[in-house]
Every structure is written in C-alpha cells, then in structure tokens.
Design a protein around this motif. Structure first.
Motif, PDB file in Angstrom:
ATOM      1  N   LEU A 274      14.055  18.963   6.490  1.00  0.00           N
ATOM      2  CA  LEU A 274      14.166  20.582   6.380  1.00  0.00           C
ATOM      3  C   LEU A 274      12.647  21.036   6.674  1.00  0.00           C
ATOM      4  N   ALA A 275      11.785  20.394   5.823  1.00  0.00           N
ATOM      5  CA  ALA A 275      10.198  20.803   6.026  1.00  0.00           C
ATOM      6  C   ALA A 275       9.733  20.872   7.522  1.00  0.00           C
ATOM      7  N   VAL A 276      10.112  19.724   8.071  1.00  0.00           N
ATOM      8  CA  VAL A 276       9.836  19.655   9.653  1.00  0.00           C
ATOM      9  C   VAL A 276      10.430  20.894  10.284  1.00  0.00           C
ATOM     10  N   SER A 277      11.520  21.064  10.018  1.00  0.00           N
ATOM     11  CA  SER A 277      12.438  22.410  10.697  1.00  0.00           C
ATOM     12  C   SER A 277      11.705  23.758  10.450  1.00  0.00           C
ATOM     13  N   GLY A 296      16.279  11.291   8.671  1.00  0.00           N
ATOM     14  CA  GLY A 296      16.558  11.599  10.080  1.00  0.00           C
ATOM     15  C   GLY A 296      15.375  11.617  10.661  1.00  0.00           C
ATOM     16  N   ILE A 297      14.358  10.432  10.644  1.00  0.00           N
ATOM     17  CA  ILE A 297      13.266  10.268  11.533  1.00  0.00           C
ATOM     18  C   ILE A 297      13.803   9.665  12.662  1.00  0.00           C
ATOM     19  N   PRO A 298      14.269   8.405  12.681  1.00  0.00           N
ATOM     20  CA  PRO A 298      14.538   7.593  13.622  1.00  0.00           C
ATOM     21  C   PRO A 298      15.819   7.951  14.622  1.00  0.00           C
ATOM     22  N   GLU A 299      15.992   7.618  15.786  1.00  0.00           N
ATOM     23  CA  GLU A 299      17.192   8.138  16.478  1.00  0.00           C
ATOM     24  C   GLU A 299      18.222   7.199  16.414  1.00  0.00           C
ATOM     25  N   ASP A 300      19.405   7.333  16.613  1.00  0.00           N
ATOM     26  CA  ASP A 300      20.274   6.417  16.614  1.00  0.00           C
ATOM     27  C   ASP A 300      21.600   7.085  17.881  1.00  0.00           C
ATOM     28  N   VAL A 461      14.393  13.573  14.104  1.00  0.00           N
ATOM     29  CA  VAL A 461      13.056  14.286  13.869  1.00  0.00           C
ATOM     30  C   VAL A 461      11.787  13.429  14.880  1.00  0.00           C
ATOM     31  N   ILE A 462      12.124  12.569  15.151  1.00  0.00           N
ATOM     32  CA  ILE A 462      11.154  11.660  16.082  1.00  0.00           C
ATOM     33  C   ILE A 462      11.172  12.175  17.336  1.00  0.00           C
ATOM     34  N   ALA A 514       9.349   2.030   9.676  1.00  0.00           N
ATOM     35  CA  ALA A 514       9.313   1.827  11.174  1.00  0.00           C
ATOM     36  C   ALA A 514       9.306   3.424  11.942  1.00  0.00           C
ATOM     37  N   GLY A 515      10.378   4.099  11.285  1.00  0.00           N
ATOM     38  CA  GLY A 515      10.344   5.525  11.848  1.00  0.00           C
ATOM     39  C   GLY A 515       9.395   6.352  11.730  1.00  0.00           C
ATOM     40  N   GLY A 516       8.564   6.339  10.370  1.00  0.00           N
ATOM     41  CA  GLY A 516       7.297   6.857  10.110  1.00  0.00           C
ATOM     42  C   GLY A 516       6.287   6.487  11.029  1.00  0.00           C
ATOM     43  N   TYR A 517       6.140   5.333  11.086  1.00  0.00           N
ATOM     44  CA  TYR A 517       5.202   4.653  11.933  1.00  0.00           C
ATOM     45  C   TYR A 517       5.266   5.138  13.454  1.00  0.00           C
TER      46      TYR A 517
END
Length: 599
Positions: A274-277, A296-300, A461-462, A514-517
C-alpha cells in the motif's frame, strides 16, 4: 478466478467452513510418537503394556516383577501431570498449544484491545508517555531514575478523526523534546496486524536527532476505526483501485490533518504494498520509501488473469509453519533461503535471482546439483483454502466464529511467531494479537481484492515500481523559483525526480527476495533513462534522487523487524541519517523538491 467477494457468511458457507476446519484438525493432529510415554494418553498405554512374568529370583532383587516395570514415584507424578495437561490441550495440541480451559478463560476475561496494546508498548525502554503530570515531583523523580541516554523523548497516542462516519486512525507518535524536527518517519503494519508489533523498533529509530516518528493502524485494522468495507466496482481493475484507495485515501487525509508536507514512509508486508500505491496516487509527498518484506512484488500469471484459475501453490503457508526460534538462533553456516544474496557479488545477484527455484538437472544421474536454491519453499494450496479465500472468509472470521476457542486458534500462530521472545513479551503479544483478531471485521476483507490465494498480487508491484517517484505533480507556488507565480496561480506542473526505495527481506523470508532484486533492476534502468534524457534541465538533473537497494537481514524471517531488531534498526537508522543529510544538502543548494498543491 474470483468473481464476487461477500463479506457476510451464509449458513451453507458456515457448514462448509466447519467441515474444512474439522479436516484441518484431523490431518494435523499427532497420532503417533516414537516414545509412547509422551503421547496424549501415553501413561495409560505404558501401564497397559504386558509386564514380565519371569519367576526367576536373584539375591539382589526383593521387589515383584510388576514393581520393577514401573517408573519411580516422582516420574509417575510427572507423567500424570503431563497426561492431564495433554488432555486439557486435546487433539491438535502440536498446532494449537493453548489448552481448551485456558482458551475459554482468556476469552471470558480478556483485556480490551486498547489495554493489550498498552501492555505491549510498556516494553519500550526509556520513552515516557507525555501526560499532564510530567511536571509533578513524582514525575521528576521518575525521570531521574529512568534517564534517557539519547535525549528527552516522549510518546503520545491519539485517535485522529477523518471525514465521514466511523473513520479514524489510531496514531502512536514519538518526539524529541526541545529539538526541531525537520524530517518525519511514518510506519505502516502488515495485514491484520497493529502498530504494537513495532515495539522493538520505536526506541532505536527515535534516537536519530531531527526526526519525528509516527506509527499508524491502517483504517479498519488494529485499533483504528472499523467502518464497513464495501467495494462497488464491477471490473477487476476497478475493484483493485477502489480497495487500495480505501486505505491510502485515509493515509493522505491523515497527512493533511497533521500538516506534513513530505515524509519517509516505511511499510511491512501489505503495508509495503500500500505504500507503493500511495506513492503512485499522491506524488510529491515522499522523501524515501522503505519496504520491509513487501507483499505483491512478483507477478504470477495465475493471479492477474481473470480467465485463469487461482494459483495452485505458494510459499504463504510458511507464515503459519515457520518456527522463529530456530531461525533467530540459527547456527548453521549455510544460512537461510536468501543467504545467497548476502554472499553473492553484486554482479552475480541477477543470476542468483533468475535461478531461484529452478533446479539444475545437468547431472547424468538425474539428481540436482548442490547449488543452494534461494527460492522460499512452495507448498500446494488446498482447495478448501482457495474456496475460503475467494469467499472472503478471513482467518479472523474463524477466530470470531470459534468463540471461546478463539485464543486457542490464535495460539497456533503466536506460539511459532513469537517463541524466540522472553515469556512476558510472548504472552503480551499473544493477548494483543487475539484482541485485534476478534474485533469486528472491516479492513481485513480487502485481502481477496488485492491478493490471490497464496498472497500473489492481482496488480503486481513489479509492473508499477518503475513509475514510483516519476509522476507529474502540480507544483505549489511557494516552491517554485518562478517570479511570475502567485498564491492564486500555481506554477506549471513538473515531474518528480525520483527518490530512494529500499527493499528489506529476512534471511529466511517466505517473501522471495528475487522479486525485490527484479524491482531494483527496473528502478536502476529508469534512473539511467532519466539521466540521459536530453529534454531535462540542469536543475532537474541536480535534483535527480532515484535509487534502489536490496538488503537481507540475517537470522530473520518475514517479520524481520521483530526477529532481528538490532540489525533491522541499524539498517533503517542509517537510511534515516542519509535522508536527513540529503535534505540538508538540497536546502543549502536551493534544490528542494517541489511541493504539490493541496486539494
């Protein structure tokens, strides 16, 4: 894929839920043990064992055969007590250690959520509550006995009213008395949690001079107001936007009430998402973004495509099965799932991330190589879990439905999550958690709108992170260098020049680093693009502040702020000091970022 999200549970759903919970208990109850003496009815099994019938006597033995098979009296007493305790806990005690009797007593005599929160906050050292009797003699003596080695600091707790019916945010703040605060840190908790969980971070983070700290319970969670949660949109993207706005609009309204122009925002898990939003919807308000194990960083593809079924496996189950004591006290040199990122050379981190979860089958014997897999373990998502998730039956709904057994149900999580803490703190956090989980359902119903089963984001988020800090803002006249600007006529809109984004993960985090990277890579490319943009002015180039970094906290899991608070606090404190120095330099050069026009 999820179509509707009812927040009320019909009778048929209650029956299905009861059946699902029953299957969960039956599949997770211990049924055997290598030592029958310590099973649920082990002592009775021990007594029923066939005793030796040999009639052979020896000079050194004058006791009967039956006597020689019994344990000593003290041991029998201990086993009898253990048997009674096991009976009290009943089946499933391995997963839910709190006994039925103790759970009922806690349910009947439980303290209020507000008092439970204060009990947790009482473990904060040095800081004193700002009260009217601070000038009294007794207060002065208390100040002398509890001198703060890092300056005079006080904390306050306030309910900040918002517009509309039943809307208010629970606020905890710390200020350094007698000092001017030029910077502000705002902290957001994760899904279903509360600001009390940060109790090990408040004192260390408030040591930095020139900062004021705020921690908020998000609307509909913690001890904030809990208005009915309703979504009116019909399409999936509309539902996502409306669900995000329910929280971040409240945060923006709180900012306006506190008259804060710019601040550093730190969010954990769902709070990070939510901070990103918030950064995307309300540009020009942040100096830095600190995302602690963000959701919610990586995509599935299973989570974002409405035409596909829900994801079938996830690492989310580790939130309920990980034993924090084994993580915090880890002595093995190989470390946790994200240790490879600590040890890898910066140029190798991309390869480590891309290989996460992908076995190398180059061996002729068909076995995988010994290279460490950095991906958190994924487990199949049971069908009944997906059904409950899509039906918007939150875990807290189950806590409320179980009544006197609610504390026992909660103990299944708290006994693992906080078992590395001293007994007093562990008990206070269990009581605090139960006091929050049992409250009226509200913000918890956001879960299936934003995340698919297994905590995969429906709007990852990515796919948006590269636009954080790059939005167009309406510049206020007070921050413009143009002499033609007047208070009645805002300056021309400008674009943000980026700001630092820090991704923090635990060494044994079930959120995949890995999503953060991958997010760091996208941000880095956006910074390069901005610096090489020939249309930007020299002043805009000097104000360029975009950056990203990934930090892994050792001996920590998803709740890294409480698993290893010393290392976590040191990392965040360093970020605060860097932000303070950046602000000082920008003010000295007259290059402060523009401030948006207030609505």
């Amino acid at each position: 894929m999820l179509e509707t999200y009812p927040t009320a549970i019909s009778l048929s759903k209650r029956l299905k839920l009861a059946s699902a919970v029953g299957r969960f208990h039956s599949t997770n109850s211990p049924t055997s043990s290598s030592d029958p003496t310590y099973t649920q009815s082990g002592y009775r099994q021990y007594r029923r064992q066939q005793r030796p019938t040999s009639t052979t006597t020896t000079p050194s033995s004058t006791m009967s055969a039956s006597d020689t098979t019994l344990p000593p009296p003290s041991s029998r007493a201990t086993q009898t007590k253990a048997e009674k305790d096991s009976k009290s806990r009943g089946a499933g005690s391995a997963f839910f250690p709190l006994g039925y009797k103790e759970a009922a007593q806690q349910w009947w005599s439980s303290v209020s959520a507000r008092q439970a929160e204060r009990n947790v906050l009482s473990f904060i050292p040095f800081l004193r509550e700002a009260t009217a009797d601070n000038a009294s003699t007794a207060s002065q003596l208390s100040d002398l006995a509890n001198a703060d080695p890092f300056g005079h600091r006080v904390w306050r707790q306030t309910m900040v009213p918002l517009s509309g019916k039943d809307r208010a945010l629970n606020e905890f703040s710390i200020e350094r008395v007698g000092e001017q605060a030029n910077d502000t840190l705002v902290m957001l908790h994760g899904y279903g949690a509360g600001l009390g969980f940060f109790y090990k971070n408040y004192e260390p983070l408030s040591r930095v001079p020139g900062w004021k700290l705020y921690s908020l319970d998000m609307l509909g969670m913690g001890n904030s107001a809990r208005p009915p949660f309703k979504i009116h949109a019909k399409d999936q993207q509309g539902k996502i936007r409306e669900a995000e706005a329910w929280f971040i609009d409240a945060l923006e309204e709180w900012r306006q009430a506190r008259k804060i122009e710019r601040f550093t925002l730190m969010g954990h898990s769902l709070g990070g998402y939510l901070a990103v939003s918030y950064a995307l919807k309300y540009p020009g308000r942040l100096n830095k973004l600190i995302l602690a194990s963000p959701a919610g960083i990586p995509e599935d593809p299973w989570a974002v495509n409405a035409a596909m079924p829900e994801p079938e496996e996830s690492a989310y189950g580790n939130e309920f099965t990980q034993d924090q004591e084994s993580i915090v006290s880890r002595e093995t040199p190989e470390g946790g799932a994200n240790t490879a990122f600590i040890q890898a050379d910066p140029k190798d981190k991309k390869a480590v991330a891309s290989s996460a979860g992908k076995p190398n089958n180059n061996n002729n014997n068909g076995t995988t190589n010994t290279k460490k897999d950095t991906a958190p373990p994924r487990r199949p998502i049971p069908g009944w879990v997906s059904w409950l998730w899509d039906a918007n039956v939150s875990p807290f709904s189950i806590v409320r439905m179980t009544g006197p057994l609610g504390p026992r149900f909660v103990s299944g999580w708290t006994s693992r999550r906080f078992n590395h803490l001293p007994p007093g703190e562990k008990e206070a956090l269990h009581t605090y958690s139960y006091s929050l989980f049992r409250q009226k359902g509200s913000g918890e119903y956001v879960l299936p709108y934003l995340l698919a089963p297994g905590a995969f984001a429906r709007s990852p988020v990515i796919n948006r992170i590269q636009d954080v800090g790059r939005q167009i803002i309406a510049q206020s006249s007070s921050s413009s260098s143009s002499s033609a600007s007047t208070p009645e006529q805002p300056a021309a809109p400008v674009r943000e020049a980026g700001f630092p984004i820090v991704f923090l993960y635990g060494e044994n985090d079930w959120m995949d680093v890995a999503g953060g990277y991958a997010a760091e890579e996208k941000i880095r490319k956006r910074v390069e693009q901005a610096l090489t943009d020939q249309t930007r002015t020299e002043e805009e180039r000097k104000r360029e502040n975009g950056s990203a970094k990934v930090v892994v906290i050792r001996r920590a899991g998803h709740h890294l702020y409480i698993d290893n608070p010393d290392e976590f606090n040191e990392v965040v404190r360093k970020e605060l000091e860097e932000t303070k120095e950046w602000g000082r330099r920008m003010r000295a050069e007259g290059l402060l970022p523009p401030t948006p026009v207030e609505n």
